[in-house]
Design a protein around this motif. Sequence first.
Motif, PDB file in Angstrom:
ATOM      1  N   PRO A  98       0.830  -1.213   0.000  1.00 42.36           N
ATOM      2  CA  PRO A  98       0.000   0.000   0.000  1.00 42.36           C
ATOM      3  C   PRO A  98       0.859   1.255   0.000  1.00 42.36           C
ATOM      4  CG  PRO A  98       0.216  -0.794   2.213  1.00 42.36           C
ATOM      5  CD  PRO A  98       0.953  -1.786   1.346  1.00 42.36           C
ATOM      6  N   ALA A  99       0.205   2.376  -0.123  1.00 47.27           N
ATOM      7  CA  ALA A  99       0.909   3.652  -0.030  1.00 47.27           C
ATOM      8  C   ALA A  99       1.379   3.855   1.413  1.00 47.27           C
ATOM      9  CB  ALA A  99      -0.025   4.785  -0.430  1.00 47.27           C
ATOM     10  N   GLY A 106       5.636  18.142  13.386  1.00 46.12           N
ATOM     11  CA  GLY A 106       5.361  19.569  13.252  1.00 46.12           C
ATOM     12  C   GLY A 106       4.526  19.902  12.035  1.00 46.12           C
ATOM     13  N   GLY A 107       4.286  18.894  11.206  1.00 49.31           N
ATOM     14  CA  GLY A 107       3.486  19.117  10.004  1.00 49.31           C
ATOM     15  C   GLY A 107       4.184  19.952   8.952  1.00 49.31           C
ATOM     16  N   ASN A 108       5.521  19.880   8.925  1.00 50.56           N
ATOM     17  CA  ASN A 108       6.277  20.680   7.958  1.00 50.56           C
ATOM     18  C   ASN A 108       6.492  19.960   6.628  1.00 50.56           C
ATOM     19  OD1 ASN A 108       6.971  22.942   9.830  1.00 50.56           O
ATOM     20  ND2 ASN A 108       8.051  21.308  10.921  1.00 50.56           N
ATOM     21  N   TYR A 109       6.697  18.645   6.711  1.00 47.41           N
ATOM     22  CA  TYR A 109       6.999  17.864   5.518  1.00 47.41           C
ATOM     23  C   TYR A 109       6.169  16.583   5.497  1.00 47.41           C
ATOM     24  CZ  TYR A 109      11.108  20.893   5.522  1.00 47.41           C
ATOM     25  OH  TYR A 109      11.926  21.980   5.544  1.00 47.41           O
ATOM     26  N   VAL A 110       5.812  16.158   4.289  1.00 50.25           N
ATOM     27  CA  VAL A 110       5.157  14.865   4.083  1.00 50.25           C
ATOM     28  C   VAL A 110       6.000  14.110   3.067  1.00 50.25           C
ATOM     29  CG1 VAL A 110       3.049  13.638   3.482  1.00 50.25           C
ATOM     30  CG2 VAL A 110       2.909  15.944   4.439  1.00 50.25           C
ATOM     31  N   ILE A 111       6.486  12.939   3.469  1.00 51.36           N
ATOM     32  CA  ILE A 111       7.409  12.165   2.634  1.00 51.36           C
ATOM     33  C   ILE A 111       6.720  10.931   2.069  1.00 51.36           C
ATOM     34  CG2 ILE A 111       9.620  10.930   2.582  1.00 51.36           C
ATOM     35  CD1 ILE A 111      10.376  12.606   5.111  1.00 51.36           C
ATOM     36  N   SER A 112       6.809  10.750   0.767  1.00 51.46           N
ATOM     37  CA  SER A 112       6.310   9.533   0.125  1.00 51.46           C
ATOM     38  C   SER A 112       7.369   8.458   0.323  1.00 51.46           C
ATOM     39  CB  SER A 112       6.070   9.780  -1.369  1.00 51.46           C
ATOM     40  OG  SER A 112       5.653   8.602  -1.996  1.00 51.46           O
ATOM     41  N   LEU A 113       7.046   7.435   1.124  1.00 42.63           N
ATOM     42  CA  LEU A 113       8.053   6.463   1.543  1.00 42.63           C
ATOM     43  C   LEU A 113       8.019   5.166   0.747  1.00 42.63           C
ATOM     44  CD1 LEU A 113      10.287   6.075   3.717  1.00 42.63           C
ATOM     45  CD2 LEU A 113       8.550   4.944   5.124  1.00 42.63           C
ATOM     46  N   LEU A 114       6.836   4.662   0.449  1.00 44.67           N
ATOM     47  CA  LEU A 114       6.735   3.357  -0.215  1.00 44.67           C
ATOM     48  C   LEU A 114       5.550   3.321  -1.169  1.00 44.67           C
ATOM     49  CD1 LEU A 114       7.772   0.330  -0.272  1.00 44.67           C
ATOM     50  CD2 LEU A 114       5.981  -0.141   1.419  1.00 44.67           C
ATOM     51  N   SER A 115       5.748   2.661  -2.314  1.00 42.97           N
ATOM     52  CA  SER A 115       4.696   2.464  -3.315  1.00 42.97           C
ATOM     53  C   SER A 115       4.160   3.799  -3.837  1.00 42.97           C
ATOM     54  CB  SER A 115       3.557   1.612  -2.735  1.00 42.97           C
ATOM     55  OG  SER A 115       2.834   0.983  -3.751  1.00 42.97           O
ATOM     56  N   GLY A 116       5.086   4.623  -4.293  1.00 41.08           N
ATOM     57  CA  GLY A 116       4.732   5.961  -4.758  1.00 41.08           C
ATOM     58  C   GLY A 116       3.771   5.985  -5.920  1.00 41.08           C
ATOM     59  N   HIS A 117       3.957   5.063  -6.872  1.00 41.71           N
ATOM     60  CA  HIS A 117       3.115   5.067  -8.062  1.00 41.71           C
ATOM     61  C   HIS A 117       1.937   4.095  -7.976  1.00 41.71           C
ATOM     62  CE1 HIS A 117       6.755   6.809 -10.457  1.00 41.71           C
ATOM     63  NE2 HIS A 117       6.023   7.754  -9.910  1.00 41.71           N
ATOM     64  N   GLY A 119       0.886   2.108  -5.590  1.00 44.23           N
ATOM     65  CA  GLY A 119       0.128   2.199  -4.344  1.00 44.23           C
ATOM     66  C   GLY A 119      -0.498   3.562  -4.123  1.00 44.23           C
ATOM     67  N   GLY A 120       0.023   4.566  -4.829  1.00 44.84           N
ATOM     68  CA  GLY A 120      -0.533   5.915  -4.726  1.00 44.84           C
ATOM     69  C   GLY A 120       0.043   6.780  -3.628  1.00 44.84           C
ATOM     70  N   ALA A 121       1.241   6.421  -3.120  1.00 43.85           N
ATOM     71  CA  ALA A 121       1.837   7.204  -2.028  1.00 43.85           C
ATOM     72  C   ALA A 121       2.173   8.626  -2.450  1.00 43.85           C
ATOM     73  CB  ALA A 121       3.089   6.506  -1.486  1.00 43.85           C
ATOM     74  N   ASN A 122       2.587   8.799  -3.702  1.00 41.80           N
ATOM     75  CA  ASN A 122       2.913  10.153  -4.163  1.00 41.80           C
ATOM     76  C   ASN A 122       1.679  11.047  -4.149  1.00 41.80           C
ATOM     77  OD1 ASN A 122       5.493   9.234  -4.561  1.00 41.80           O
ATOM     78  ND2 ASN A 122       5.464   9.374  -6.786  1.00 41.80           N
ATOM     79  N   ILE A 138       8.836  14.087  -2.642  1.00 40.87           N
ATOM     80  CA  ILE A 138       8.677  12.942  -3.541  1.00 40.87           C
ATOM     81  C   ILE A 138      10.000  12.694  -4.245  1.00 40.87           C
ATOM     82  CG2 ILE A 138       7.498  12.112  -5.620  1.00 40.87           C
ATOM     83  CD1 ILE A 138       5.071  13.799  -4.678  1.00 40.87           C
ATOM     84  N   THR A 139      10.499  11.474  -4.160  1.00 34.61           N
ATOM     85  CA  THR A 139      11.852  11.199  -4.645  1.00 34.61           C
ATOM     86  C   THR A 139      11.918  10.258  -5.842  1.00 34.61           C
ATOM     87  OG1 THR A 139      12.107   9.378  -3.044  1.00 34.61           O
ATOM     88  CG2 THR A 139      12.840  11.572  -2.347  1.00 34.61           C
ATOM     89  N   THR A 140      10.782   9.778  -6.331  1.00 36.94           N
ATOM     90  CA  THR A 140      10.822   8.894  -7.499  1.00 36.94           C
ATOM     91  C   THR A 140      11.379   9.660  -8.700  1.00 36.94           C
ATOM     92  OG1 THR A 140       8.447   9.396  -7.630  1.00 36.94           O
ATOM     93  CG2 THR A 140       9.052   7.192  -6.912  1.00 36.94           C
TER      94      THR A 140
END
Length: 353
Positions: A98-99, A106-117, A119-122, A138-140
Amino acid sequence: MKQIAVISFTKKGAELNKKLCRGLILSDTVLLGFSMEKYMDEKEEKTLDSFTSIHKLMEELMKPPAEFECLSGLVFIGACGIAVRAIAPYIQNKAKDPAVAVVDEGGNYVISLLSGHLGGANELTKQVAAYIGAVPVITTATDTRKVFAVDSFAVKQALYITDTAKIKVISGALLNDEKIGIYSEYPVSGQLPAGLGHENQSKGICISATEGLQPFHFTMHLLPKNLIVGMGCKKGVEPEIMYNRLQKIFSEKGLRMERICKLCSVDIKKEEPGLLKLADKLGVDFQTYTVKELQQVSGSFTASAFVENTIGVDNVCERSAALGSGYGKQLIAKVSGEGMTLSVYEKEYQINF
């Protein structure tokens, strides 16, 4: 209905967790919030469930039938390291994971960690970041380079990738500025993205219901998810029996179960446990129609006097599948057995760039 678990580990994280669970609206998705027990505020309306051990919580989320692949996503509010250790035992592959996104407390950053495409994490990362005013990370490579991503394309176009190992070959070629061919048995509208072409190429993607086609030396097959299953059943038929029956018939007809996009029936069956669990197992919507709606469906159907006398319409499976597919093409006429009837229709499909 999809489910996303939001998990926090600190008091500040719990506040952000509650904000997400109370306000973030995602299509056809329910957010389930979990917070460390010591940071639960008993005086407030309960928005979050408590846990004492992240490992035990993950085990609980993983208990059948809520297997890891059944969750559409996980959002961890805390350190990336915690998230990595929590999900590590359950990671399977691109097609099932899954994503997974991580938000700092602190709610400053949201990182896409697994299944970016796939799974829809991005996409989840962008949605969470937009809601809380954070920066999406997003690092893909295809995203950072703005290159066509075949797995994201497959998700958006409701296509099933038969071999996910081929994603890296196609993506790698595009990132190295190679041209990729595209072949489609279905209409294509819009302008092709940079890097794709209809002309002959050594590598390419094939959009077809026929897996045996090899229009390129290296062919990645994408199957359209455009099959609608209509089903009627006796009360109490077990979902396992339904699934096995469906699987057997699909195999006999040379069809892939992954192409199913919807399960349909009559509305008196809208709370039938077997049908609800079958739809959940297939990962598709379950849509029902009134007797009147089914009566009004035009066409030639396999009639049953018994069914008509019982519920008021002569056929459930074919009529509901025909209606659910927008009067598509019948691939499997009514099949009866093991306390159920089923039929399969194919709805019209096209690619939109």
